[in-house]
Design an enzyme around this catalytic site. Structure first.
Site, PDB file in Angstrom:
ATOM      1  N   CYS A   2      -1.564  -6.496  -7.397  1.00 53.25           N
ATOM      2  CA  CYS A   2      -0.157  -6.874  -7.444  1.00 53.25           C
ATOM      3  C   CYS A   2       0.417  -6.285  -8.714  1.00 53.25           C
ATOM      4  O   CYS A   2      -0.314  -5.938  -9.638  1.00 53.25           O
ATOM      5  CB  CYS A   2       0.015  -8.388  -7.512  1.00 53.25           C
ATOM      6  N   GLY A  28       1.482  -2.714  -4.985  1.00 51.27           N
ATOM      7  CA  GLY A  28       1.585  -3.600  -3.825  1.00 51.27           C
ATOM      8  C   GLY A  28       2.819  -3.270  -3.020  1.00 51.27           C
ATOM      9  O   GLY A  28       3.901  -3.098  -3.578  1.00 51.27           O
ATOM     10  N   ASN A 102      -0.876 -11.651 -10.975  1.00 55.35           N
ATOM     11  CA  ASN A 102      -1.745 -10.544 -10.572  1.00 55.35           C
ATOM     12  C   ASN A 102      -3.167 -10.961 -10.896  1.00 55.35           C
ATOM     13  O   ASN A 102      -3.462 -11.287 -12.038  1.00 55.35           O
ATOM     14  CB  ASN A 102      -1.363  -9.274 -11.329  1.00 55.35           C
ATOM     15  N   GLY A 103      -4.024 -10.951  -9.885  1.00 57.12           N
ATOM     16  CA  GLY A 103      -5.426 -11.325 -10.106  1.00 57.12           C
ATOM     17  C   GLY A 103      -5.920 -12.188  -8.976  1.00 57.12           C
ATOM     18  O   GLY A 103      -5.261 -12.336  -7.951  1.00 57.12           O
ATOM     19  N   TYR A 242      -8.601   4.469 -10.433  1.00 55.32           N
ATOM     20  CA  TYR A 242      -7.763   4.639  -9.243  1.00 55.32           C
ATOM     21  C   TYR A 242      -6.444   3.886  -9.288  1.00 55.32           C
ATOM     22  O   TYR A 242      -5.410   4.412  -8.905  1.00 55.32           O
ATOM     23  CB  TYR A 242      -8.537   4.171  -8.002  1.00 55.32           C
TER      24      TYR A 242
HETATM   25  P1  AMP Z   1     -12.445   5.017   2.454  1.00 55.77           P
HETATM   26  O1  AMP Z   1     -12.078   5.731   3.708  1.00 55.77           O
HETATM   27  O2  AMP Z   1     -12.498   3.538   2.700  1.00 55.77           O
HETATM   28  O3  AMP Z   1     -13.709   5.527   1.841  1.00 55.77           O
HETATM   29  O4  AMP Z   1     -11.258   5.241   1.425  1.00 55.77           O
HETATM   30  C1  AMP Z   1     -11.416   5.978   0.247  1.00 55.77           C
HETATM   31  C2  AMP Z   1     -10.068   6.285  -0.345  1.00 55.77           C
HETATM   32  O5  AMP Z   1      -9.369   5.064  -0.616  1.00 55.77           O
HETATM   33  C3  AMP Z   1     -10.174   7.041  -1.654  1.00 55.77           C
HETATM   34  O6  AMP Z   1      -9.436   8.228  -1.489  1.00 55.77           O
HETATM   35  C4  AMP Z   1      -9.546   6.163  -2.693  1.00 55.77           C
HETATM   36  O7  AMP Z   1      -8.597   6.890  -3.439  1.00 55.77           O
HETATM   37  C5  AMP Z   1      -8.839   5.072  -1.934  1.00 55.77           C
HETATM   38  N1  AMP Z   1      -9.115   3.731  -2.478  1.00 55.77           N
HETATM   39  C6  AMP Z   1     -10.078   3.325  -3.306  1.00 55.77           C
HETATM   40  N2  AMP Z   1     -10.022   1.999  -3.541  1.00 55.77           N
HETATM   41  C7  AMP Z   1      -8.965   1.542  -2.849  1.00 55.77           C
HETATM   42  C8  AMP Z   1      -8.377   0.263  -2.662  1.00 55.77           C
HETATM   43  N3  AMP Z   1      -8.863  -0.818  -3.259  1.00 55.77           N
HETATM   44  N4  AMP Z   1      -7.293   0.174  -1.862  1.00 55.77           N
HETATM   45  C9  AMP Z   1      -6.797   1.267  -1.247  1.00 55.77           C
HETATM   46  N5  AMP Z   1      -7.318   2.496  -1.374  1.00 55.77           N
HETATM   47  C10 AMP Z   1      -8.394   2.647  -2.156  1.00 55.77           C
END
Ligand code: AMP
Length: 464
Positions: A2, A28, A102-103, A242
């Protein structure tokens, strides 16, 4: 997951909150809201959707006052619906209060049970509401003392902003898991998740809010205190990898610089003979630049992202293979055709996106594909506010490196190690971070023994 923003002492508080939330939209996209105080009454507006779609000039004009907080939400506990949107605003015997959180609290489900046995009725399925109930039940006098009383009963991650009739109160949990920074603007004070929100409103970054710090801002100015038992700092390392915007600054360090350094380290750890380095946009861009600079392999944008993809789209009746990822990303044939390609991304969660991307690059004619990930394998879920799937759905929890490489259909695969990651993070070697998603080392004890299931926080009622 968030974003929060608060301002006090500015005649255009609601407008600034709107702009601040706009800059924090990456944190978010489910719902957004703003609550304002004019010194007498708290007025608020919140809806499902994006900041720019929710707030009009007309709505902002109906949010008067010099004090405001706002929130953008991506749910980690509680379902995605309006009753769970924030700020959460309530009236109780000592007045009105609005809160943005947030948390994630790890003992909220137990506290909620106790409160319900004691007669409390909950309006939402958010863990944040537990805090509000504890504040309302506190026997202390001043609101800041009630907040301390409430928070000393909760465990987990919280960066919180409260407004009352005449105060803005900011609190960061003793481990400082989620970010929060303090800034100023033309006589006013700002507290928000990331400094990129300050840049947009031409505010000035003062410093990070410290772990365990409470800041109370009122007519008399700003007062800082440390009302909680001190704890070792554990800032979420994934914010650097990220989650945060690359132009944000935490602990005096720009996120972009850290990400570039991760790419440099990745190139040293996993060199390869190749013709071109391409990022998965946008998350892999700074690390890919770092990889390219260190290896001397040219950087190119071999994947192009469509920035206008909404939450849902209508699929054509005749199914298109990998439609979901194709609508977001497309390979640039001229960049990858006949080439040995290094593809850099920040992380692999389930592995499904990566597999589709590799197939897309292969279909565009790449000769070899070498995947490089600027973090260690994500093998454990986050319980402190980042939305992650169950442990069994994390590909690195159930598969080794070779198996992941086979699943992705890449030629080679390389991740950073946890030590390699720490070497790139300011003070990382001192372990002032939470890296539980990589190490399984959870700094705030969980109530579940085997972290295979997400915490059964709030199942909520089902409306049909
Ligand atoms: P996946 O297909 O589940 O392996 O998605 C990996 C991608 O999701 C990577 O390109 C990351 O940049 C992105 N990513 C990593 N963590 C998150 C997260 N918590 N929420 C949304 N996207 C994420």
């Amino acid at each position: 997951m968030c974003g929060i923003f608060g301002v006090m002492g500015h005649p255009e508080a609601a407008n600034l909150a709107y702009l601040g939330l706009y800059a924090l939209q990456h944190r978010g996209q489910e719902s957004a809201g703003i609550a304002c105080s004019d010194g007498e009454v708290i007025t608020f507006h919140k809806e499902m959707g994006l900041v720019a779609d929710i707030f009009s000039e007309d709505i902002l004009a109906r949010l008067p006052g010099h004090t405001a907080i706002g929130h953008v939400r991506y749910s980690t506990t509680g379902s995605s619906e309006l009753k769970n949107a924030q700020p959460f605003v309530v009236d109780f015997e000592s007045g009105s209060i609005a809160v943005s959180h947030n948390g994630n609290l790890v003992n909220a489900h137990l506290l909620k049970q106790e409160l319900e046995v004691g007669g409390s009725i909950f309006q939402s399925t958010m863990d944040t509401e537990v805090i509000v109930h504890l504040i309302a039940r506190s026997k202390r006098g001043r609101i800041e003392d009630r907040i301390v009383d409430a928070l000393s009963q909760v465990r987990g991650a919280y960066s919180l902003l409260f407004i009352t009739r005449d105060k803005l109160i900011a609190v960061r949990d003793p481990h400082g898991i989620r970010p929060m920074v303090l800034g100023k603007i033309k006589g006013g004070h700002v507290v928000c998740s990331e400094s990129c929100a300050l840049d947009l409103i031409e505010g000035e970054l003062v410093r990070d809010v410290e772990p365990g710090e409470m800041i109370v801002i009122d007519q008399r100015g700003l007062q800082s205190s440390r009302p909680f038992f001190p704890a070792p700092p554990h800032f979420c390392i994934f914010e650097y990898i990220y989650f945060a915007r690359p132009d944000s600054v935490f602990g005096g360090v720009t996120v972009y610089d850290v990400r570039k350094r991760l790419g440099t380290e990745l190139s040293r750890a996993h060199p390869v003979d190749a013709d071109v380095v391409i990022p998965v946009p946008d998350s892999g861009v700074p690390a890919a630049i770092g990889y390219s600079e260190e290896s001397g392999i040219p950087f190119q944008m071999g994947l192009i992202r469509n920035h206008y993809v909404g939450r849902t789209f209508i699929e054509p009746q005749q199914s298109i293979r990998h439609f979901g990822v194709k609508i977001k990303l497309n390979a640039v044939k001229g960049v990858v055709e006949g080439k040995r390609v290094v593809v850099v991304d920040d992380s692999i969660v389930r592995g499904t996106t990566g597999r589709k991307i590799i197939k897309m690059i292969r279909a565009a004619g790449a000769r070899e594909i070498h995947v490089r990930i600027s973090s260690p394998p994500t093998a454990f879920p986050c319980y402190y506010g980042i939305d992650t799937p169950l442990r069994r759905d994390l590909i690195a929890a159930t598969h080794n490196l070779d198996e992941i490489n086979t699943y992705l259909t890449s030629d080679t695969l390389g991740y950073l190690t946890i030590d390699g990651l720490r070497a790139c993070i300011p003070r990382g070697e001192k372990k002032g971070y939470c890296d539980s998603c990589f190490s399984g080392d959870y700094p705030v004890p969980l109530d579940v023994q085997e972290s295979d299931e997400q915490l059964p926080l709030f199942r909520g009622s089902v409306r049909i």
